[in-house]
Design a protein around this motif. Structure first.
Motif, PDB file in Angstrom:
ATOM      1  N   ILE A 291       0.859  -1.187   0.000  1.00  0.00           N
ATOM      2  CA  ILE A 291       0.000   0.000   0.000  1.00  0.00           C
ATOM      3  C   ILE A 291       0.891   1.232   0.000  1.00  0.00           C
ATOM      4  N   ASP A 292       0.728   2.058  -1.019  1.00  0.00           N
ATOM      5  CA  ASP A 292       1.597   3.218  -1.166  1.00  0.00           C
ATOM      6  C   ASP A 292       0.737   4.380  -1.657  1.00  0.00           C
ATOM      7  N   HIS A 293       0.423   5.276  -0.766  1.00  0.00           N
ATOM      8  CA  HIS A 293      -0.471   6.368  -1.131  1.00  0.00           C
ATOM      9  C   HIS A 293       0.285   7.597  -1.605  1.00  0.00           C
ATOM     10  N   THR A 294      -0.315   8.313  -2.562  1.00  0.00           N
ATOM     11  CA  THR A 294       0.225   9.618  -2.947  1.00  0.00           C
ATOM     12  C   THR A 294      -0.093  10.588  -1.814  1.00  0.00           C
ATOM     13  N   SER A 295       0.524  11.747  -1.870  1.00  0.00           N
ATOM     14  CA  SER A 295       0.306  12.671  -0.756  1.00  0.00           C
ATOM     15  C   SER A 295      -1.145  13.147  -0.735  1.00  0.00           C
ATOM     16  N   GLU A 296      -1.772  13.205  -1.909  1.00  0.00           N
ATOM     17  CA  GLU A 296      -3.176  13.618  -1.968  1.00  0.00           C
ATOM     18  C   GLU A 296      -4.055  12.557  -1.301  1.00  0.00           C
ATOM     19  N   GLU A 297      -3.755  11.290  -1.636  1.00  0.00           N
ATOM     20  CA  GLU A 297      -4.503  10.186  -1.036  1.00  0.00           C
ATOM     21  C   GLU A 297      -4.281  10.162   0.474  1.00  0.00           C
ATOM     22  N   GLU A 298      -3.052  10.380   0.831  1.00  0.00           N
ATOM     23  CA  GLU A 298      -2.682  10.412   2.241  1.00  0.00           C
ATOM     24  C   GLU A 298      -3.542  11.429   2.991  1.00  0.00           C
ATOM     25  N   ALA A 299      -3.720  12.580   2.363  1.00  0.00           N
ATOM     26  CA  ALA A 299      -4.488  13.659   2.995  1.00  0.00           C
ATOM     27  C   ALA A 299      -5.937  13.244   3.201  1.00  0.00           C
ATOM     28  N   ILE A 300      -6.497  12.546   2.207  1.00  0.00           N
ATOM     29  CA  ILE A 300      -7.891  12.080   2.329  1.00  0.00           C
ATOM     30  C   ILE A 300      -8.018  11.106   3.497  1.00  0.00           C
TER      31      ILE A 300
END
Length: 929
Positions: A291-300
RNA sequence: GGGCCCAUAGCUCAGUGGUAGAGUGCCUCCUUUGCAAGGAGGAUGCCCUGGGUUCGAAUCCCAGUGGGUCCA
């Protein structure tokens, strides 16, 4: 009716300027220092305010927080107590798992029967709450395993008739101090007291109740302060929220609970509790699952986590609707949110469940189909499903081991072994399930019907296959599945329908009259080798069966208990000698059942049957030795699950996750006999129970939990157990120990049956007798028996085959050659009627051979009654079944079969020839019919 | 502690009171010398154990043994 409101008006609040308010959202009353505060501070009325804004001056790791709490209370005169096992059924039989710190002290300490290990005390108690299982991972704050930090004070009222009747007296402290400690702890950690809210929340549980505060800080419920002071009483003046009435009790107890994980979380301000509690494991799992989230996904994800507190399945009616709300609030599609968040939820749950398993298995719970073992199995299987779904590619035993290592368990190898065994077992269950479902799907493949709900219930209840798994497999074959809405209640119903509970009432005929008698002095503990004594007869009850129940002032007779049967022997006076056939103990009064009346008030001389007692003592001591040996061979988790001693053998049920192999049996036997040979002293002592618990742990209580301040403990070799039984004085006195058999009486429970002393010799001799007898029958030396038996068995099978072949040949010869059978013509069809005195196989072979020749065969035999076989070749127009039916009737029996081949018979062998003679007529009749 | 399900060929399993079966594996032969190949033939069974019912039980009933599973 009395309200609890007064109970919450504390001087502390008055002095410190607290305000009592009512939350406009939920209606709860609460106390706060902040005059501006309106709502109660707890979700859903308020939101978390500590995420990204840690609540205390410093960040704490789990261990640091525990230490901070315990030392805070230690500095305030509380004694620190070591935690108890998570398997609460080790010391109480009303619950399976430890769910709160107060469980450690129920029921004996809370009721005042036994003193607490310290008063006041502080503890951090590992707990497991299965009921939170669906919330774990989803809400961000629920964990199945947690540590409840607590301080307890046990108080007893002094204004009662006899304050000395309880194991503790007077008041240590009560509500004022408890609330003060709580506020002081917050301040010590650097929290602003104005942000702390105390909600009035009466507590009810397990027949007790009392006022309580929920302590909320920055939206998180960090502590519960319970003032246990009522007990259930239909005439009581307080009605609590469970609708029952309660009245005050003589003891009143401070029962607090501070969630270690929550405190750690608030100190760190991470989005979820999981990231604060086991960050390494979460990192490991997210990496592993890729699982590797982009920073945008991370923010969500981060935003959603702050709001996730609303997703409590107990409170939010519809979890998915709650998810919609959250998505709307942070401005993303629900599906996208779910896609991002669900794998994380699984990972949080995996970390938590692994920790739960580490606690359970670390404390020696063995997966099984009963009790705590079943709960462990459920958690393990659920975890395995999560691991597979989310794509974590690490073996389960490694995940559990990560937590076990962190929790400092020393039996990690066993834990891993148990997990591996259990995972393998689950894999097999799933595979079996898959085959079953595939087969079922095949049945429904051609019809358009879905697999019905009843089948699903059966698959789940009897085979452990979840409905969604059925759906998945069925879908591969294009078959639908009809999952009923109320699936789980259908399963429950199936159980209720068959549950017919029959309560057996224990009838103690003169139990009431025993109450007035003094406790009998137990001489059998003073000198376990002595068998004779003198005593005074206090009371004699005549029994319904004509025998007498005799109570003495003191006795050498051991009453039945702890799996040890009672002593037998005699009680004699000048005039009478009575045989003692049973000895029981009720509330400390020992009752001897005798076949004669020694007379109340008389002196009697008691004599215990020494041979019987000696054998029982040998078996009892041997039981301790066998458990101890089994523990060394099978593992530390081995624990007694029941025992029964006898004079010829004894059995001990032991928790273990595999069958015991022959090699292991030999090893146990060897170690046990080594202990016997060492001839060590068997000692008994009566230490303070809490000191004994502290020194030896709860494994003391393998045979049950004794009451009282002091308990009797027996030490055999290195084995120490609380035990009320009688023992030989040195291990050498056991003589010898012979394991007779092992059987698996339940999943996870193995029964070891063994004999000690003379009985061991007797048992060995019986086994040898059997062997010698077999050897004699086979006419070989005993050591050649296995080989010979195998040869004989093989030969026997070969002969069987040979006989079959010969019968076949014989039948063919008979059918083809000239024979004594009568040939009859039935309108062009040939029929052969023949008497062949042989077994059913022979008859069948003959009939077949004749039929193959194109003739109708009627074959009869008079061995073992009258028997017929009728065979009719195709196109003969004869119904073999009907013919047999008719013929069999004539010999007093019946028969039948398909039209081409039938068999039957009857008991009247003398009528056989008559029946065969009438066969032509019967055939003609049937043919023309 | 209680309930339910299961036990048949080496393996996976059908089998409805009336001659024990299939698939797969095994052996032999043939074809083809090709990756889980095709064809023909063959051998495999105390149908878990012990009672009972029945003329007859793998099948129905009871008990035991072994395994599975659900619940408290």
């Amino acid at each position: 009716m009395s309200d609890l409101e007064e109970e919450y008006r504390l001087e502390y609040f008055e002095e410190h300027g607290f305000h009592r308010k009512q939350c406009p959202e939920c209606g709860d009353h609460f106390w706060t220092l902040d005059p501006e505060q309106e709502t109660c501070g707890e979700p859903p009325c308020d939101e978390y305010s500590f995420i990204d804004d840690a609540g205390f001056e410093a960040e704490f790791e789990l261990g640091e927080m525990r230490e901070a709490f315990l030392s805070f209370f230690e500095e305030r005169d509380h004694e620190r107590i070591e935690p108890y096992p998570v398997a609460a059924n080790r010391w109480r039989d009303d619950v399976l798992l430890t769910q709160a710190s107060i469980y450690d002290f129920q029921p004996l300490v809370t009721s005042g029967t036994t003193p607490p290990p310290a008063n006041p005390l502080t503890i951090s108690q590992p707990c497991i709450r299965m009921q939170d299982i669906d919330n774990v991972g989803v809400t961000g704050r629920h964990t199945m395993a947690f540590e409840m930090m607590a301080h307890h004070a046990f108080n007893a009222r002094e204004d009662i008739d006899d304050p000395g009747q309880y194991a503790y007296e007077g008041e240590v402290y009560w509500k004022e101090e408890t609330v003060a400690y709580c506020m002081e702890l917050f301040e010590e950690l650097g929290a602003d007291p104005a942000e702390v809210t105390l909600i009035e929340d009466p507590w009810v549980g397990g027949g007790n109740a009392g006022p309580a505060f929920e302590v909320i800080y920055k939206g998180a419920e960090l502590a519960t302060l319970v003032f246990m002071q009522f007990e259930a009483d239909p005439d009581g003046e307080y009605e609590m929220k469970d609708g029952n009435r309660y009245s005050p009790m003589d003891t009143y107890i401070v029962d607090t609970g501070y969630g270690l994980e929550r405190w750690t979380w608030v100190s760190q301000g991470t989005p979820t509790v999981y990231e604060a509690v086991y960050p390494e494991m979460i990192d490991f799992l997210t990496d592993n699952a890729g699982i590797d989230h982009t920073s945008e996904e991370e923010a969500i994800v981060h935003k959603a986590a702050k709001l996730a507190g609303r997703m409590d399945i107990d409170e939010a009616k519809d979890v998915e609707a709650a998810r919609d709300d959250i998505a709307a609030e942070i401005g993303v599609e629900t599906d996208r949110l779910r896609e991002l968040v669900e794998p994380l939820e699984s990972i949080y749950a995996i970390a938590d469940h692994s920790r739960t398993l580490a606690y359970m298995l670390g404390d020696g719970i063995v997966p099984s189909n009963i009790g705590t073992g079943y709960l462990a199995r459920m958690v393990l299987r659920r975890t395995k499903r999560l691991v597979d779904d989310v794509g974590v590619d690490a073996p389960m035993d490694e995940l559990v081991d990560m937590q076990a290592e962190r929790l400092g368990y020393s039996n990690r190898d066993t834990i891993r072994d148990v997990v591996r065994t259990e995972v393998e077992r689950y894999r097999e269950t799933l595979e079996r399930g898959r085959r079953r479902v595939e087969q079922l799907a095949e049945e429904y493949e051609d019809s358009d019907d879905p697999i019905p709900g009843a089948e699903l219930v059966e698959l789940y209840d009897s085979h452990g296959i979840q409905p969604d798994m059925v759906a998945e497999i069925a879908a591969e074959r294009g078959v639908d599945v009809d999952v009923p809405e109320d699936f789980y209640s259908a399963v429950a119903e199936r159980h209720e329908a068959t549950d017919a509970g029959a309560d057996s009432e224990e009838a103690t005929s003169h139990g009431e009259r025993l109450v007035d008698l003094p406790e009998t002095e137990r001489l059998y503990y003073d000198d376990q080798e002595r068998m004779e004594f003198e005593a005074v007869v206090l009371e004699v009850f005549e029994r319904e069966d004509g025998d007498y129940d005799v109570v003495l002032d003191q006795t050498m007779f051991y009453p039945e208990g702890g799996g040890q049967p009672p002593d037998h022997g005699t009680l004699s006076t000048e005039d009478v000698t009575a045989d003692v056939t049973d000895v029981q103990i009720t509330d400390g009064v020992i009752v001897h059942t005798c076949d004669a009346d020694p007379g109340t008030g008389d002196f009697v001389r008691g004599k215990v049957n020494a041979i019987r007692r000696r054998r029982l003592m040998q078996h009892h001591t041997a039981t301790h030795i066998v458990v101890h040996s089994a523990r060394q061979v099978l593992g530390e988790h081995v624990r007694q699950a029941g025992a029964q001693k006898g004079t010829d053998s004894a059995r001990i049920d032991v928790r273990h996750y595999e069958r015991v192999s022959r090699e292991e049996v030999k090893e146990i036997e060897r170690i046990a006999n080594d202990i016997v040979t060492d001839n060590g002293q068997v000692t008994q002592e009566w230490p303070d129970r809490h000191e004994a618990e502290a020194e030896y742990g709860f494994d003391l209580y393998q045979g049950g939990i004794p009451e009282g301040e002091r308990i009797r403990i027996v030490q055999v070799d290195e084995d120490v157990q609380a035990c009320g039984g009688t023992h030989v004085s040195r291990t050498g006195d056991v003589g010898a120990i012979k394991l007779l058999s092992t059987e698996r009486i339940q999943d996870g429970v193995v029964r070891l049956t063994f004999a000690a002393g003379e009985a061991a010799i007797g048992a060995t001799q019986r086994t040898e007798d059997a062997l010698y007898e077999a050897a004699e029958v086979l006419d070989v030396d005993p050591e050649d028996v296995p080989e010979t038996a195998e040869r004989f068995f093989e030969e026997w099978k070969a002969r069987g085959k040979e006989i079959e072949e010969l019968q076949q040949e014989l039948a063919e010869t008979r059918a083809s050659g000239a024979n004594e059978g009568d040939e009859v013509d039935l309108d062009g069809t040939r029929a052969v009627i023949q008497r062949v005195d042989g077994g059913m196989d022979e008859l069948r072979a003959t009939a077949n051979a004749i039929a193959e020749d194109g003739a109708v065969a009627v074959v009869g035999s008079a061995t073992g009654g009258a028997q017929f076989v009728v065979a009719a070749p195709e196109g003969s127009g004869v119904d073999a079944g009907a013919v047999v039916g008719e013929l069999a009737e004539r010999v007093g029996g019946g028969g039948g079969g398909p039209p081409d081949f039938a068999q039957g018979g009857g008991p009247d062998a003398d009528a056989l020839d008559g029946a065969l003679e009438s066969a032509p007529d019967v055939l003609r009749q049937i043919k023309s019919a």
